[in-house]
Every structure is written in structure tokens, then in C-alpha cells.
Scaffold this active site. Sequence first.
Site, PDB file in Angstrom:
ATOM      1  N   HIS A 267       0.857  -1.192   0.000  1.00  0.00           N
ATOM      2  CA  HIS A 267       0.000   0.000   0.000  1.00  0.00           C
ATOM      3  C   HIS A 267       0.890   1.238   0.000  1.00  0.00           C
ATOM      4  CE1 HIS A 267      -3.316   2.570   0.446  1.00  0.00           C
ATOM      5  NE2 HIS A 267      -3.686   2.334   1.698  1.00  0.00           N
ATOM      6  N   HIS A 308      -1.993  -1.889 -10.915  1.00  0.00           N
ATOM      7  CA  HIS A 308      -2.756  -1.355  -9.792  1.00  0.00           C
ATOM      8  C   HIS A 308      -4.005  -2.192  -9.607  1.00  0.00           C
ATOM      9  CE1 HIS A 308      -4.944   1.505  -7.233  1.00  0.00           C
ATOM     10  NE2 HIS A 308      -3.783   2.062  -6.997  1.00  0.00           N
ATOM     11  N   ASP A 366       3.149   5.342  -7.633  1.00  0.00           N
ATOM     12  CA  ASP A 366       4.323   5.047  -6.815  1.00  0.00           C
ATOM     13  C   ASP A 366       5.598   4.989  -7.637  1.00  0.00           C
ATOM     14  OD1 ASP A 366       2.774   4.623  -4.387  1.00  0.00           O
ATOM     15  OD2 ASP A 366       2.068   2.794  -5.359  1.00  0.00           O
TER      16      ASP A 366
END
Length: 432
Positions: A267, A308, A366
Site C-alpha cells: 500500500h 494497480h 508510486d
Amino acid sequence: MTAKYQLIQKDREQEGIDLDVIQPVVGPPAVDVTRLYRDQGLLTYDPGFMSTASCQSSITYIDGEAGVLEYRGYPIEQLAKEADYLEVVFLLLYGELPNRTQLHEFDDIITHHTMLNERLKDFFGGFHYDAHPMAIMVGVVGSLSAFYHDSLDINSPRHREVSAHRLIAKIPTIAAASYKHNVGEPIIYPDNELSYCGNLLHMMFATPCESYHPNPIAVEAMNLLFILHADHEQNASTSTVRLAGSSLANPFACIAAGIASLWGPAHGGANEAVLEMLTEIGDVSNIDKYIAKAKDKNDPFRLMGFGHRVYKNYDPRASILREMCKKVLNELADSNNPLFELALKLEEIALEDEYFVKRKLYPNVDFYSGIIYRALNIPNNMFTVMFAIARTVGWVSHWMEMMSDPLQRIGRPRQVYTGQPRRDFVPLNRRS
């Protein structure tokens, strides 16, 4: 509206059950199964909640197939380009963008809540010098209810609002203090003359013997990162906050629970894992070797920052950050940064290689955020902390929405039991 769904069960004849269907403003409709167990003795089984809506919310909308992310109806691309982070904070909390007067008043409220109770600072001395900043965050945020208990009546809308303001204002101060403790430097007080993001950088990098003037590019990058990370619908940490809040726990405890959930590498820790992956690859010449390892099911190596759970298209936040990443590296770091060169090459491969295209493994937010944080001289162990600062407004907004929902009740997921059937106790002297 009502639709009839045919449920086929073992040892039962096929039967029809009338279930209501909830039609959202946008997105797929949801079958309301709240009466299924009571009326039929049946449960739904959905590991990871892949097809389950746990609540109704008006805060954020995501269309993973189309690569769409909207806060209160506003596309993330427009907010990222035009808005200040505190405008987005106000939008998520109250549902509408503020006018000039509202923004000024809100900015003033948040600014004057940034200081911590002096006794709270003693908490930091109880942590080992090399404690992970996220461990400190979980402990200190959870302890806020012991210092700010004048607004803990969760049934009072005004108390909820004050707690929300305090959390949004104090989380950056706590984060910066966690960093200072980790590097062995004195805690720096907030500066009311600085912006939200500029003040965070000031508290992290100023010292009592030397002032720090935040670089405008660094502030701009931080503002963008915080907007992109402000909320993301019912993700793991937000769902954790809602579940904790459903027991009527105080808001500080709920946000501490969200921080703990965010800490996981699947996460909030993903951008830290991206930097570790790029460092392991080391050089562009090694990419083919590591791509082969990523494709090998028997090899533990995984490409971090690709794919994702929600997006089956290019993460809209990633394309925005890609341009900011270039700007930050050109202005504040070496534009020939080998990590960025690696990132660009990996992105090129992911967008063209059949293996990645078929599996829709596109770069996500990310993938670039860690490189930007590195260019801003923020250490790897603070990456998830930065995420927590940005996401606090999302957590608080969902908590406030849930607490004002008349249908809110304590979360109690069911299970499919797979253990031993009923059996009789065997005395110790008769057991083989």
C-alpha cells in the site's frame, strides 16, 4: 429498482430471490445483499472485497478501466494543474471548492492548529534513536486523544470538525518531529508565515542554528504529490479508518489505525519499494535480465510500481508525476540521474512489451513519487510518512462522512468457516 437473481445452491432446488439494486451517480450498480442472510440464510463470499461495495460515498470516484480519478466530481488532472493542496483539503472535507474568503479563513484555522502540546513532545524521547518514522507516527497520532480530549464527542458535528482540523494541521508537525528524532536533531516549531507544504519542508530541514528557505520547485512538487495522494476511494487504509470508526472509536485512534495499514509495502510503502528495486537493478544494461526475472513465476523478484488493483489503464496520477519528476530533477538534482533513466526505460518496456500490455501492468503513481522524494532529499524511510500526511484529509473526510450517515453501524464481516466440525472434548489421559 429491483432485479431477480438466480442463486444455485448445493442440495437445494434453484430458487429466485428479489434483491434491490442501488444505482450510483456514475459507475456500476450494486446489488444490495443486506437482507440475504436474514431472509435466506446465505452469505456472499468475496476475498479482498473485489466485487463488494462496503459503503455509499460522495467523496471520490474512480473508473479503473478508463483511468479516471475525480474528487467530488473534479478531474484529478484539473486539480493537479490549478489547485493548491489546502483548496483540495477544503473540497474533500466540505464538498465544494472554497471561495477566496473561505480559503483564507480555512488556511488561518489550519495554520494556527499546527503546534503540538509541549508535553506531547516527550513522547518522541521514548522511541529508540533509529525507530522507523512510521512506528513513531502510529504511536504519537494515537496518543493525541490524551491531549486534545476537549473535542472528542463524536456525536457532535462541531467536535468532529475541530478534530479534523487538528489532525490535518498537526500530522505534518508530527511527521517532521519523527524525522528529526530519527536523525538526532532538535524538533523545529512550525512557521505561520509559510504555506502548508513549505512549512513541512521548513520543519524537516531547518535547524536552530541555520534557517531554511524552501525552494519554490520543492514546494510545488510537494503540493502536487499531496493533491494526488489526498484520497483514493475505499483503499486498504481508508477502509481501516472506516472500520475502526464504526466502533465509535475517537478520530485520533481511527487515523492511527489508517497509518498502520498504510505502512504495508503493498500500500503506502510501495514507492519506497520502487526505489529499492531501481537500486537493485543498478544500471540500464541490467534491465533485460531483471525483466526476465519479473516474468519468471519461480523468481521472487517483482517489478514494483507497475499495475494497480483498481486501474486497468494508465494511472492518471502517474502521467502527471512523470512531468513533475523531470522538472524536479532538472531544477534540484542531476537530470542524468541513473534512477530516472532506469525508470524511463522500464516505463518504455512496460508500455510496449506484450507480457506487460496483456496483463495491463502500467506504471502507477508510486513509480515516480519515490524518485521525486529522493530528489527533495527526503530519505526512503520517510516516503510512507509523506503519503500519510497527504492521505490524512481523505481518511478524515471518510470518517466524517461515515459518522454523519444514519445507516452507519459497526463493521462486522462474516466468514466461511473451514475448520473442524463439532466434536467432543477428549481428556488429556485419553489422547494419543
